[in-house]
Scaffold this motif. Structure first.
Motif, PDB file in Angstrom:
ATOM      1  N   VAL A   5      -9.574   0.567  -1.316  1.00  0.00           N
ATOM      2  CA  VAL A   5      -8.432  -0.135  -2.047  1.00  0.00           C
ATOM      3  C   VAL A   5      -7.263   0.194  -1.505  1.00  0.00           C
ATOM      4  O   VAL A   5      -6.467  -0.754  -1.340  1.00  0.00           O
ATOM      5  CB  VAL A   5      -8.560   0.559  -3.557  1.00  0.00           C
ATOM      6  CG1 VAL A   5      -7.552  -0.100  -4.302  1.00  0.00           C
ATOM      7  CG2 VAL A   5      -9.708   0.040  -4.146  1.00  0.00           C
ATOM      8  N   VAL A   6      -6.980   1.222  -0.975  1.00  0.00           N
ATOM      9  CA  VAL A   6      -5.620   1.768  -0.190  1.00  0.00           C
ATOM     10  C   VAL A   6      -5.674   1.005   1.022  1.00  0.00           C
ATOM     11  O   VAL A   6      -4.571   0.464   1.231  1.00  0.00           O
ATOM     12  CB  VAL A   6      -5.583   3.214  -0.106  1.00  0.00           C
ATOM     13  CG1 VAL A   6      -4.463   3.737   0.721  1.00  0.00           C
ATOM     14  CG2 VAL A   6      -5.745   4.142  -1.572  1.00  0.00           C
ATOM     15  N   GLN A  44      -3.738   5.781  -4.299  1.00  0.00           N
ATOM     16  CA  GLN A  44      -2.880   4.627  -4.232  1.00  0.00           C
ATOM     17  C   GLN A  44      -1.427   4.863  -4.213  1.00  0.00           C
ATOM     18  O   GLN A  44      -0.635   4.595  -3.741  1.00  0.00           O
ATOM     19  CB  GLN A  44      -3.308   3.633  -5.330  1.00  0.00           C
ATOM     20  CG  GLN A  44      -4.203   2.768  -5.006  1.00  0.00           C
ATOM     21  CD  GLN A  44      -4.570   1.564  -6.062  1.00  0.00           C
ATOM     22  OE1 GLN A  44      -4.522   2.013  -7.257  1.00  0.00           O
ATOM     23  NE2 GLN A  44      -5.421   0.585  -5.659  1.00  0.00           N
ATOM     24  N   LEU A  45      -1.256   6.038  -5.189  1.00  0.00           N
ATOM     25  CA  LEU A  45       0.162   6.440  -5.594  1.00  0.00           C
ATOM     26  C   LEU A  45       0.732   7.067  -4.241  1.00  0.00           C
ATOM     27  O   LEU A  45       1.960   6.831  -3.957  1.00  0.00           O
ATOM     28  CB  LEU A  45       0.149   7.459  -6.668  1.00  0.00           C
ATOM     29  CG  LEU A  45       0.110   6.894  -8.200  1.00  0.00           C
ATOM     30  CD1 LEU A  45      -0.283   7.771  -9.124  1.00  0.00           C
ATOM     31  CD2 LEU A  45       1.324   6.293  -8.479  1.00  0.00           C
ATOM     32  N   ILE A  46      -0.123   7.973  -3.385  1.00  0.00           N
ATOM     33  CA  ILE A  46       0.331   8.635  -2.374  1.00  0.00           C
ATOM     34  C   ILE A  46       0.493   7.514  -1.261  1.00  0.00           C
ATOM     35  O   ILE A  46       1.582   7.447  -0.582  1.00  0.00           O
ATOM     36  CB  ILE A  46      -0.919   9.602  -1.956  1.00  0.00           C
ATOM     37  CG1 ILE A  46      -1.108  10.545  -2.666  1.00  0.00           C
ATOM     38  CG2 ILE A  46      -0.663   9.700  -0.501  1.00  0.00           C
ATOM     39  CD1 ILE A  46      -2.373  11.531  -2.531  1.00  0.00           C
ATOM     40  N   GLU A  50       4.343   6.724   0.222  1.00  0.00           N
ATOM     41  CA  GLU A  50       4.557   6.778   1.840  1.00  0.00           C
ATOM     42  C   GLU A  50       5.136   5.190   2.084  1.00  0.00           C
ATOM     43  O   GLU A  50       6.025   5.368   2.988  1.00  0.00           O
ATOM     44  CB  GLU A  50       3.253   6.926   2.542  1.00  0.00           C
ATOM     45  CG  GLU A  50       3.487   6.953   4.143  1.00  0.00           C
ATOM     46  CD  GLU A  50       4.522   8.088   4.472  1.00  0.00           C
ATOM     47  OE1 GLU A  50       5.112   7.990   5.456  1.00  0.00           O
ATOM     48  OE2 GLU A  50       4.546   9.209   3.688  1.00  0.00           O
ATOM     49  N   ASP A  51       4.660   4.322   1.418  1.00  0.00           N
ATOM     50  CA  ASP A  51       5.155   2.954   1.943  1.00  0.00           C
ATOM     51  C   ASP A  51       6.434   2.714   1.590  1.00  0.00           C
ATOM     52  O   ASP A  51       7.147   1.881   2.316  1.00  0.00           O
ATOM     53  CB  ASP A  51       4.280   1.860   1.291  1.00  0.00           C
ATOM     54  CG  ASP A  51       4.731   0.433   1.651  1.00  0.00           C
ATOM     55  OD1 ASP A  51       4.654   0.253   2.749  1.00  0.00           O
ATOM     56  OD2 ASP A  51       4.779  -0.444   0.620  1.00  0.00           O
ATOM     57  N   LEU A  76      -1.316  12.954 -10.992  1.00  0.00           N
ATOM     58  CA  LEU A  76      -2.592  12.140 -10.230  1.00  0.00           C
ATOM     59  C   LEU A  76      -2.659  12.144  -8.703  1.00  0.00           C
ATOM     60  O   LEU A  76      -3.809  12.423  -8.064  1.00  0.00           O
ATOM     61  CB  LEU A  76      -2.514  10.728 -10.718  1.00  0.00           C
ATOM     62  CG  LEU A  76      -2.539  10.364 -11.962  1.00  0.00           C
ATOM     63  CD1 LEU A  76      -1.961   9.119 -12.704  1.00  0.00           C
ATOM     64  CD2 LEU A  76      -4.145  10.615 -12.539  1.00  0.00           C
ATOM     65  N   MET A  77      -1.318  12.274  -8.019  1.00  0.00           N
ATOM     66  CA  MET A  77      -1.481  12.653  -6.735  1.00  0.00           C
ATOM     67  C   MET A  77      -2.127  14.067  -6.339  1.00  0.00           C
ATOM     68  O   MET A  77      -2.954  13.993  -5.144  1.00  0.00           O
ATOM     69  CB  MET A  77      -0.006  12.279  -6.038  1.00  0.00           C
ATOM     70  CG  MET A  77       0.370  10.851  -5.952  1.00  0.00           C
ATOM     71  SD  MET A  77       2.155  10.852  -5.140  1.00  0.00           S
ATOM     72  CE  MET A  77       2.992  11.493  -6.290  1.00  0.00           C
TER      73      MET A  77
END
Length: 182
Positions: A5-6, A44-46, A50-51, A76-77
């Motif tokens: 997903v990421v 996804q949060l990580i 980063e993005d 969550l991260m």
């Protein structure tokens, strides 16, 4: 698991507004689910953080748009960064509560591995169970003893770790009580 997903979400996005909208949708869609979804959300949060790094205010804006707070995003991260909790082989052993999983991140790796192996960590585990586990894993130190140090707790029977005082001789240690009143 969540890595696919990421990876798909890494497409170049033209503007901050579009990036934030993209991550809001991706993370919100993943968020509600079982253990795997909780971990995938953290991943996804990580990736989103980063993005968006270096883009002033973008992370805060993303957190404002998500169905949970920035503090929950941080928790969550942390879950996703735990090697034991994020391991797909362990998903069936874990409680499906994001907060209970977060509490488990407070255990050191050794205690977490032992609790999983013994079945102490299980899908029906609740916050109170984790609190007891954390209390048991917390080293007991005699705060009144000068320069007290904790000896590793390798006791298979789950008994409390010993406290050694560098000022006492070996024969004195065995005759003194560990549970002195202050």
């Amino acid at each position: 698991m969540g890595k696919a997903v990421v990876k798909k979400a890494k497409a170049k996005l033209p503007s901050d507004k579009e990036r934030i909208a993209h991550w809001t949708k991706e993370i919100s869609d993943t968020w509600q689910g079982a253990v795997e979804s909780i971990i995938a959300t953290g991943e996804q949060l990580i990736e989103a953080k980063e993005d968006l790094k270096g883009r002033k205010g973008s992370w805060s804006k993303l957190c404002d748009d998500l169905p949970f707070s920035e503090r929950k995003a941080q928790m969550l991260m942390k879950i996703a960064l735990s090697p034991q909790l994020a391991d797909p082989k362990h998903a069936s052993l874990l409680p499906p509560s994001w907060y209970t999983l977060y509490q488990l991140t407070q255990l050191d790796d050794k205690s977490l591995k032992q609790a999983m192996a013994k079945g102490t960590i299980h899908p029906d585990m609740e916050r109170d169970d984790v609190a007891k586990l954390l209390e048991k894993a917390k080293p007991k130190i005699d705060r009144n003893a000068p320069e007290a140090e904790v000896v590793e707790d390798d006791n298979e029977d789950g008994s409390e770790p010993e406290v050694e005082n560098e000022d006492e001789g070996e024969e004195d240690k065995s005759s003194k009580s560990k549970d002195k009143d202050p």
